[in-house]
Design a protein around this motif. Structure first.
Motif, short mmCIF file in Angstrom:
data_model
loop_
_atom_site.label_atom_id
_atom_site.label_comp_id
_atom_site.label_asym_id
_atom_site.label_seq_id
_atom_site.Cartn_x
_atom_site.Cartn_y
_atom_site.Cartn_z
N THR A 119 0.88 -1.20 0.10
CA THR A 119 -0.12 -0.02 -0.02
C THR A 119 0.88 1.25 0.15
OG1 THR A 119 -0.06 0.23 2.33
CG2 THR A 119 -1.76 -1.34 1.43
N ALA A 120 0.44 2.38 -0.28
CA ALA A 120 0.91 3.73 -0.39
C ALA A 120 -0.26 4.69 -0.39
CB ALA A 120 2.00 3.90 -1.39
N HIS A 121 -0.06 5.98 0.05
CA HIS A 121 -1.11 6.77 -0.09
C HIS A 121 -0.82 7.89 -1.40
CE1 HIS A 121 0.65 10.97 0.96
NE2 HIS A 121 1.48 10.23 1.78
N TRP A 175 -4.19 4.64 -0.91
CA TRP A 175 -5.05 5.34 0.34
C TRP A 175 -5.24 6.71 -0.23
CZ3 TRP A 175 -6.71 1.42 2.71
CH2 TRP A 175 -5.93 0.40 3.13
N GLU A 178 -4.81 10.59 3.44
CA GLU A 178 -3.84 9.95 4.60
C GLU A 178 -3.33 11.37 5.11
OE1 GLU A 178 0.34 9.39 5.93
OE2 GLU A 178 -0.35 10.75 4.52
N CYS A 194 -4.76 9.61 8.04
CA CYS A 194 -4.91 8.40 7.77
C CYS A 194 -6.29 8.00 7.48
CB CYS A 194 -4.33 7.53 8.19
SG CYS A 194 -2.55 7.63 8.44
N SER A 197 -7.27 4.85 5.26
CA SER A 197 -6.88 3.49 5.86
C SER A 197 -7.86 3.31 7.06
CB SER A 197 -5.34 3.04 6.08
OG SER A 197 -4.98 4.42 7.05
N ASN A 216 3.49 -1.25 3.81
CA ASN A 216 3.15 0.26 3.63
C ASN A 216 4.33 1.12 3.21
OD1 ASN A 216 0.84 2.35 3.38
ND2 ASN A 216 2.14 3.44 5.02
N ASP A 218 6.10 4.86 2.25
CA ASP A 218 5.59 6.18 2.41
C ASP A 218 7.05 7.07 2.40
OD1 ASP A 218 4.45 8.74 3.24
OD2 ASP A 218 3.63 8.01 4.94
N ASP A 268 -0.43 4.63 7.69
CA ASP A 268 -1.71 3.87 7.44
C ASP A 268 -1.32 2.29 7.95
OD1 ASP A 268 -3.26 5.45 5.97
OD2 ASP A 268 -1.43 5.60 4.57
N HIS A 269 -0.08 1.83 8.07
CA HIS A 269 0.19 0.65 8.48
C HIS A 269 -0.41 0.30 10.08
CE1 HIS A 269 3.06 2.43 10.91
NE2 HIS A 269 3.76 1.64 11.35
N ASP A 281 5.66 -0.50 8.03
CA ASP A 281 5.93 0.71 7.33
C ASP A 281 7.35 0.80 6.91
OD1 ASP A 281 4.57 2.95 6.50
OD2 ASP A 281 5.19 4.12 8.20
#
Length: 329
Positions: A119-121, A175, A178, A194, A197, A216, A218, A268-269, A281
Motif C-alpha cells: 500500500t501507499a497513499h 490510500w 492520508e 489516515c 486506511s 506500506n 511512504d 497507514d500501517h 511501514d
C-alpha cells in the motif's frame, strides 16, 4: 502521518558511518553474487510514474488534479492486468470540509488464496506547513516524495508482476486522505490523519482472501533515504520487519534499510494492523533526524526524487514478494 515523539536516540554519526562503509562498489559486488528471484525493478520507469502524478498538480482531495490522478491510476493498474475497484465514501476532514474518499484497490492473480498486500497513499497535503519560509506555509506543493513516490513504486511493481507471476497473489491499495490531518492535533491522530486506511480498517476488502501481511510505502524516493524499524511495525509484525530488512541487506540495500529502531508512528500501517493484517511501514524517518528533510515543504518536488532510492525500495519489496512460497493447508 503523525507520530508520538520519542526523541531518545541520536544515531546521526552512526548513519553516516554506515552509509560510507557500504559504498556503491560493495553494493554492486553484492548484487552480482545474489541471484534475484524477482524481476529487475526499473527505477527509470518508477521515476516516470512519479513525474506523471506530479504533472497533474497537487493531488488535493476535491480538486481537478485529484480526480484526474484517480482516473490515471485506475487506468494504469487495469492496463497491467489488475482487477481494480474504488472504495468510496464521504469523509470529513478536521477543518470541517467533506470530501469523497477514494481508496484505489487492485488485485493481481485474484484466484490465489495466499496473498500479500502492498500500500501507499496517493493524496497530497493541501499546504506546505513545515516550510522554513513562513510565507509559503499556506501554499500547495508537489508532494513528489510524500505520496507520489510510493505510488510510483507500486505501479512499477504491478507492471513487473503482470509479466512474471509470483507464487502468491498480490493486492495493492492506494490510500486517499492520508495527509489531510491537523498539525496541532496531538491527542487524536486517529481522527484527523489516515482517513482512507481508517475507513478501510472498518470496511476491509478481503474478497480475494485475507493477506498474509502488508507493507506500506511512504516517502520512498528521497536521496540517501534511511528506513528505520518503527515501534508499530515491530509490535505487530516483527517477523515481517526481519524478513524485509534481511532481504534488503542480502541484495545490497542495507545502507537504506538500516537496523535501527525508532518510535511509534501513526501511519497507514497502524490501521491495516487494526484490521487484523500484520503490517509494517517502509518510511523515511528516524528518531534522530525526523522525517524526510523536505517533508511538507515546497522542496518536496521532482528535483529531489532519487532513482537509487526508488530502486532500493522497489527491488527489496519485489524480492520479498517473489520469495513467498505457497503452503498447502
Amino acid at each position: 502521518m503523525k507520530l508520538n515523539h520519542i526523541l531518545t536516540l541520536s544515531f546521526l554519526a552512526l548513519f553516516s558511518l554506515q552509509a560510507c562503509q557500504q559504498n556503491k562498489p560493495a553494493e554492486t559486488e553484492t548484487a552480482t553474487e545474489v541471484k534475484l528471484q524477482s524481476p529487475d525493478f526499473n527505477a527509470d520507469s518508477a521515476y516516470a510514474y512519479t513525474k506523471a502524478q506530479v504533472d497533474f498538480g497537487p493531488r488535493i482531495p476535491s480538486t481537478p488534479a485529484h480526480a484526474k490522478t484517480a482516473d490515471y491510476l485506475v487506468a494504469k493498474l487495469k492496463s497491467f492486468g489488475g482487477e481494480v475497484s474504488i472504495q468510496q465514501a464521504p469523509a470529513k476532514t478536521y477543518d470541517g470540509k467533506t470530501h469523497q474518499l477514494k481508496n484505489i484497490i487492485a488485485a493481481f492473480y485474484p484466484e490465489k488464496k495466499q496473498r500479500v498486500l502492498i500500500t501507499a497513499h496517493w493524496d497530497a497535503r493541501p499546504f506546505s506547513d513545515e516550510d522554513p519560509n513562513m510565507g509559503m506555509r499556506d501554499k500547495q506543493f508537489d508532494a513528489a516524495n510524500d505520496g507520489a513516490s510510493g505510488v510510483a513504486v507500486i505501479l512499477e511493481m504491478a507492471r513487473q508482476i503482470q509479466q512474471k507471476q509470483p507464487e502468491v497473489g498480490v493486492d495493492f491499495i492506494l490510500w486517499d486522505l492520508e495527509d489531510y490531518g491537523s498539525a496541532n492535533d496531538e491527542t487524536s491522530h486517529e481522527t484527523t490523519w489516515c482517513l482512507g486506511s481508517q475507513y478501510w480498517a472498518k470496511n476491509p476488502t478481503f474478497n480475494n482472501g485475507k493477506p498474509l501481511y502488508a507493507i506500506n510505502l511512504d516517502m520512498v524516493g528521497g536521496a540517501n533515504a534511511q528506513f528505520t524499524q518503527d515501534d508499530v511495525s515491530r509490535k505487530y509484525a516483527p517477523s515481517i520487519v526481519s524478513k524485509v530488512w534481511s532481504i534488503a541487506a542480502e541484495i545490497g540495500y542495507g545502507n537504506y534499510f538500516i537496523n535501527v529502531t525508532s518510535g511509534q508512528l501513526i501511519d497507514d500501517h497502524y490501521w491495516i494492523n487494526q484490521a487484523g493484517v500484520p503490517a509494517i511501514d517502509v518510511i523515511h524517518y528516524s528518531d534522530a533526524a525526523g522525517f524526510y528533510s523536505n517533508w511538507h515543504t515546497q522542496l518536496d518536488n521532482l528535483n529531489n526524487i532519487d532513482r537509487n532510492t526508488l530502486k532500493a525500495v522497489g527491488q527489496t519489496v519485489l524480492e520479498t514478494i517473489y520469495r513467498e512460497k505457497t503452503v498447502n493447508n
